[in-house]
Each structure stands twice: as structure tokens, then as C-alpha cells.
Write an enzyme that holds these catalytic residues in place. Structure first.
Site, PDB file in Angstrom:
ATOM      1  N   MET A  30     -49.070 -12.245  -5.376  1.00  0.00           N
ATOM      2  CA  MET A  30     -47.997 -11.692  -4.540  1.00  0.00           C
ATOM      3  C   MET A  30     -47.632 -10.294  -5.031  1.00  0.00           C
ATOM      4  O   MET A  30     -46.569  -9.767  -4.692  1.00  0.00           O
ATOM      5  CB  MET A  30     -46.787 -12.624  -4.553  1.00  0.00           C
ATOM      6  CG  MET A  30     -47.111 -14.002  -3.958  1.00  0.00           C
ATOM      7  SD  MET A  30     -45.696 -14.849  -3.263  1.00  0.00           S
ATOM      8  CE  MET A  30     -44.636 -14.989  -4.681  1.00  0.00           C
ATOM      9  N   HIS A  34     -48.888  -7.868 -13.392  1.00  0.00           N
ATOM     10  CA  HIS A  34     -48.699  -7.741 -14.838  1.00  0.00           C
ATOM     11  C   HIS A  34     -49.977  -8.223 -15.510  1.00  0.00           C
ATOM     12  O   HIS A  34     -50.942  -8.620 -14.822  1.00  0.00           O
ATOM     13  CB  HIS A  34     -47.458  -8.510 -15.293  1.00  0.00           C
ATOM     14  CG  HIS A  34     -47.422  -9.935 -14.816  1.00  0.00           C
ATOM     15  ND1 HIS A  34     -48.261 -10.901 -15.316  1.00  0.00           N
ATOM     16  CD2 HIS A  34     -46.675 -10.540 -13.860  1.00  0.00           C
ATOM     17  CE1 HIS A  34     -48.014 -12.047 -14.710  1.00  0.00           C
ATOM     18  NE2 HIS A  34     -47.065 -11.858 -13.806  1.00  0.00           N
ATOM     19  N   HIS A  37     -51.797 -11.387 -14.253  1.00  0.00           N
ATOM     20  CA  HIS A  37     -52.676 -11.256 -13.080  1.00  0.00           C
ATOM     21  C   HIS A  37     -54.005 -10.612 -13.481  1.00  0.00           C
ATOM     22  O   HIS A  37     -55.073 -11.043 -13.056  1.00  0.00           O
ATOM     23  CB  HIS A  37     -52.027 -10.367 -12.015  1.00  0.00           C
ATOM     24  CG  HIS A  37     -50.753 -10.897 -11.456  1.00  0.00           C
ATOM     25  ND1 HIS A  37     -49.527 -10.321 -11.704  1.00  0.00           N
ATOM     26  CD2 HIS A  37     -50.508 -11.952 -10.639  1.00  0.00           C
ATOM     27  CE1 HIS A  37     -48.585 -10.980 -11.059  1.00  0.00           C
ATOM     28  NE2 HIS A  37     -49.148 -11.983 -10.414  1.00  0.00           N
ATOM     29  N   GLN A  62     -43.541 -19.518   1.619  1.00  0.00           N
ATOM     30  CA  GLN A  62     -43.318 -20.293   0.393  1.00  0.00           C
ATOM     31  C   GLN A  62     -41.948 -20.014  -0.233  1.00  0.00           C
ATOM     32  O   GLN A  62     -41.676 -20.458  -1.337  1.00  0.00           O
ATOM     33  CB  GLN A  62     -44.448 -20.066  -0.608  1.00  0.00           C
ATOM     34  CG  GLN A  62     -44.532 -18.683  -1.219  1.00  0.00           C
ATOM     35  CD  GLN A  62     -45.774 -18.521  -2.076  1.00  0.00           C
ATOM     36  OE1 GLN A  62     -46.873 -18.364  -1.560  1.00  0.00           O
ATOM     37  NE2 GLN A  62     -45.626 -18.568  -3.396  1.00  0.00           N
ATOM     38  N   LYS A 150     -49.363 -20.609 -15.808  1.00  0.00           N
ATOM     39  CA  LYS A 150     -47.902 -20.544 -15.874  1.00  0.00           C
ATOM     40  C   LYS A 150     -47.306 -21.361 -14.728  1.00  0.00           C
ATOM     41  O   LYS A 150     -46.285 -22.002 -14.866  1.00  0.00           O
ATOM     42  CB  LYS A 150     -47.403 -19.102 -15.803  1.00  0.00           C
ATOM     43  CG  LYS A 150     -45.970 -18.988 -16.273  1.00  0.00           C
ATOM     44  CD  LYS A 150     -45.220 -17.884 -15.614  1.00  0.00           C
ATOM     45  CE  LYS A 150     -44.992 -18.171 -14.191  1.00  0.00           C
ATOM     46  NZ  LYS A 150     -44.014 -17.397 -13.505  1.00  0.00           N
ATOM     47  N   ASP A 151     -48.002 -21.325 -13.581  1.00  0.00           N
ATOM     48  CA  ASP A 151     -47.588 -22.130 -12.426  1.00  0.00           C
ATOM     49  C   ASP A 151     -48.405 -23.420 -12.452  1.00  0.00           C
ATOM     50  O   ASP A 151     -49.289 -23.634 -11.606  1.00  0.00           O
ATOM     51  CB  ASP A 151     -47.830 -21.342 -11.139  1.00  0.00           C
ATOM     52  CG  ASP A 151     -46.990 -20.072 -11.108  1.00  0.00           C
ATOM     53  OD1 ASP A 151     -45.757 -20.179 -11.179  1.00  0.00           O
ATOM     54  OD2 ASP A 151     -47.570 -18.974 -11.046  1.00  0.00           O
ATOM     55  N   GLN A 154     -48.461 -25.600  -9.365  1.00  0.00           N
ATOM     56  CA  GLN A 154     -49.217 -24.929  -8.291  1.00  0.00           C
ATOM     57  C   GLN A 154     -50.723 -25.127  -8.514  1.00  0.00           C
ATOM     58  O   GLN A 154     -51.480 -25.379  -7.570  1.00  0.00           O
ATOM     59  CB  GLN A 154     -48.869 -23.437  -8.270  1.00  0.00           C
ATOM     60  CG  GLN A 154     -49.742 -22.635  -7.329  1.00  0.00           C
ATOM     61  CD  GLN A 154     -49.272 -21.210  -7.154  1.00  0.00           C
ATOM     62  OE1 GLN A 154     -48.367 -20.963  -6.363  1.00  0.00           O
ATOM     63  NE2 GLN A 154     -49.860 -20.264  -7.864  1.00  0.00           N
ATOM     64  N   SER A 187     -43.618 -11.676 -12.506  1.00  0.00           N
ATOM     65  CA  SER A 187     -43.091 -10.558 -11.715  1.00  0.00           C
ATOM     66  C   SER A 187     -41.572 -10.651 -11.639  1.00  0.00           C
ATOM     67  O   SER A 187     -40.879  -9.640 -11.553  1.00  0.00           O
ATOM     68  CB  SER A 187     -43.681 -10.597 -10.301  1.00  0.00           C
ATOM     69  OG  SER A 187     -45.090 -10.681 -10.373  1.00  0.00           O
TER      70      SER A 187
HETATM   71  O1  PAF Z   1     -48.856 -17.645  -7.520  1.00  0.00           O
HETATM   72  C1  PAF Z   1     -48.669 -16.845  -6.578  1.00  0.00           C
HETATM   73  O2  PAF Z   1     -48.514 -15.637  -6.775  1.00  0.00           O
HETATM   74  C2  PAF Z   1     -48.602 -17.379  -5.145  1.00  0.00           C
HETATM   75  O3  PAF Z   1     -47.996 -18.614  -5.101  1.00  0.00           O
HETATM   76  C3  PAF Z   1     -49.978 -17.410  -4.456  1.00  0.00           C
HETATM   77  C4  PAF Z   1     -50.931 -18.360  -5.138  1.00  0.00           C
HETATM   78  C5  PAF Z   1     -50.573 -16.012  -4.431  1.00  0.00           C
HETATM   79  C6  PAF Z   1     -49.810 -17.876  -2.997  1.00  0.00           C
HETATM   80  O4  PAF Z   1     -48.964 -17.037  -2.288  1.00  0.00           O
END
Ligand code: PAF
Length: 284
Positions: A30, A34, A37, A62, A150-151, A154, A187
Site C-alpha cells: 500500500m 520502508h 517492503h 480493507q 509482521k502481518d 494476513q 507505514s
Molecule cells: O499488507 C498490505 O500492505 C496490504 O494488506 C496488501 C497485501 C497490499 C493488500 O492491500
């Protein structure tokens, strides 16, 4: 680095790369990039990709109605320069109408692992993530896609999505990159004022305290969660959303302590919500 704003531009660039024998890596983001990523670009390359696509799209689906969609940090110029420096091959920068043209109503609901913790606190969040990630996978058609640990939840949701929909790609995961004081890079750290920034590492400290208790033989979920709460309370000025001991395959409380565990937490500092986690390997 090439820049694409339309789906056709991405498909053309990826088709050409494939014709030249490239293996396609993909890092969805998104933006407001940093080191975390950028490390995922290397993770994709280490997994065999030699043509890396990064997308930047702040996905409205989201974010809940009272969340930070409009104020989410954006800096296209800085992000492009960072990706150029990381030798990324293609940057996909779609706008909302490109991703969700008028009339787009289809959504993907993963269920199961998407329900507890973040799923319970942010209704609709993982449906939005799963939907946009599936769309991005269909647009880019990568061989390998990289996500940050970190997520953690997800990552589990996307693993489930890929398995359940037989998506033809491999997932790879990058470790959490931290500041010198343990705060996970995010972020959203840019929202923190000086006093909040000083308090923010308490989330990682609380998780570490939980980890230490487990490695010292404490095998009681409620006791460990109490301990983690106490660490945050002692800091003061930080609101706990949750601090949980979970089974990383379900994100529910573990049946026992004989398996790998995940300590996951979310806290609020003023208007900023931060998440973090630590994996605790199965005890020998
Ligand atoms: O982790 C993220 O930055 C977002 O959830 C993703 C995977 C890009 C989906 O929008």
C-alpha cells in the site's frame, strides 16, 4: 523501472518478460515504503524471481468506515525512487476505478483463519485484503509472491486463499524488520508523535516477555496473556486491543504448548493502531 497504471500495461510488460524467459516475482503493497517492503523484493528474488513487480494501491475495501483510509500516508515520488534503487522491474500504480470499476461487487471471504483477532476487530478487513490480492494475482500472474510476517494473520489468510482457489503461484514470507528498539517497521509508524513513538516499542517488549515465559516452561494461555498486558500497562498511555497466545494455523487459542505458537498483539497509541507478533517454536 517501468511504470504501469493500467491492467493492460501490466499484462503487456509481464508477457514480454515471460517471452524472454523471466520468472515473475510480485510484492503487493500500500506504499509509503520502508525497509520491510524493500526486503520483500529480495525475498522474491531469492525465491527465483528475476522480474519483480511491486504494486502500490491503498485498497479502500480493507479499511473500516472509522479507519484511516483517507489519512493513510502516500508518497508516490519517494516510493518510486526507493523501488528504482532496489532494481524493481515494474511498478503498478492503479487508481481505485481501475481496481474497482463501477458495478464491481464480487468479494472473497476466506473464513476460518480470517475470523479471530484482526478479523473480529476489523469486520470486512480480510475480505477486502483477499479480494484485492486475488485481483492483483490475476492481473500480474506471478510465479512467486512475497508478504511480510509482521502481518502474520494476513499471511495465513492469503495462504488459505491460494490453496482454496488453487491459485497457481508460490507464496514466500519475509521476516519482520525492526527499528533498533524493537518496534516493527510499519507505514503507520509515521503517524506517531514523539511521545507515542517513545512508548511504541512496548508492544514488542510485551510479546518478548510472553515468549520468555513460554521458554521458561509456563504453559498457561491466560497467565501469559496477563503478563503481556501487565508490561503494556506499566508503560502507561497505551491501550491494548488484544495480546494473545494462538495456534498459528488457526489463530485461536492453542490446544496445548507442544506445538509452534504465535504471540500476537495490537495496541493503540492515540489514534494509531499498531500490530506485531512473535513466533515461538515448538519446545524441544
Ligand atoms: O499488507 C498490505 O500492505 C496490504 O494488506 C496488501 C497485501 C497490499 C493488500 O492491500
Amino acid at each position: 523501472m517501468k511504470l504501469a497504471r493500467t491492467i493492460e500495461e501490466v499484462r503487456d510488460a509481464v508477457r514480454t518478460a515471460r517471452m524472454h524467459g523471466a520468472s515473475i516475482g510480485f510484492v503487493p503493497t500500500m506504499g509509503f515504503l520502508h525497509e520491510g517492503h524493500l526486503s520483500l523484493v529480495d525475498v522474491a528474488r531469492d525465491a527465483g524471481a528475476n522480474f519483480v513487480v511491486v504494486s502500490i494501491f491503498v485498497n479502500p475495501r480493507q479499511f473500516g468506515p472509522n479507519e484511516d483510509f483517507t489519512r493513510y500516508p502516500r508518497d508516490e515520488e519517494r516510493d518510486s525512487a526507493l523501488l528504482e534503487g532496489a532494481n524493481v522491474d515494474l511498478l503498478f500504480l492503479p487508481d481505485v476505478d481501475t481496481m474497482y470499476p463501477r458495478g464491481a461487487t464480487t468479494a472473497i471471504s476466506v473464513g476460518g483463519v480470517a475470523a479471530p483477532l484482526e478479523g473480529a476487530r476489523r469486520p470486512g478487513h480480510f475480505d477486502g485484503v483477499a479480494t484485492v490480492v486475488a485481483k492483483l494475482f490475476n492481473i500480474v500472474q506471478p510465479d512467486v509472491a512475497a508478504f511480510g510476517r509482521k502481518d502474520a494473520q494476513q499471511c495465513a489468510v492469503i495462504e488459505r486463499l491460494v490453496r482454496d482457489l488453487d491459485l497457481p503461484l508460490r507464496l514466500v514470507f519475509g521476516e519482520t524488520i525492526r527499528e533498533h528498539d524493537g518496534l516493527a517497521k510499519s507505514s503507520r509508524n509515521s503517524y506517531l508523535d514523539a511521545s507515542e513513538r517513545a512508548k511504541a516499542p512496548v508492544l514488542h517488549r510485551a510479546l518478548r516477555a510472553g515468549e520468555e515465559a513460554i521458554t521458561h516452561g509456563i504453559a498457561e494461555v491466560a497467565g501469559i496473556e496477563r503478563l503481556m498486558h501487565r508490561v503494556v500497562e506499566e508503560e502507561g498511555g497505551v491501550e491494548v486491543d488484544y495480546l494473545a497466545v494462538v495456534d498459528p494455523s488457526t489463530f485461536e487459542a492453542p490446544a496445548d504448548f507442544e506445538r509452534e505458537l504465535l504471540l500476537a498483539g495490537a495496541v493503540k497509541l492515540g489514534r494509531t493502531r499498531l500490530i506485531d507478533n512473535i513466533r515461538v517454536p515448538r519446545s524441544a
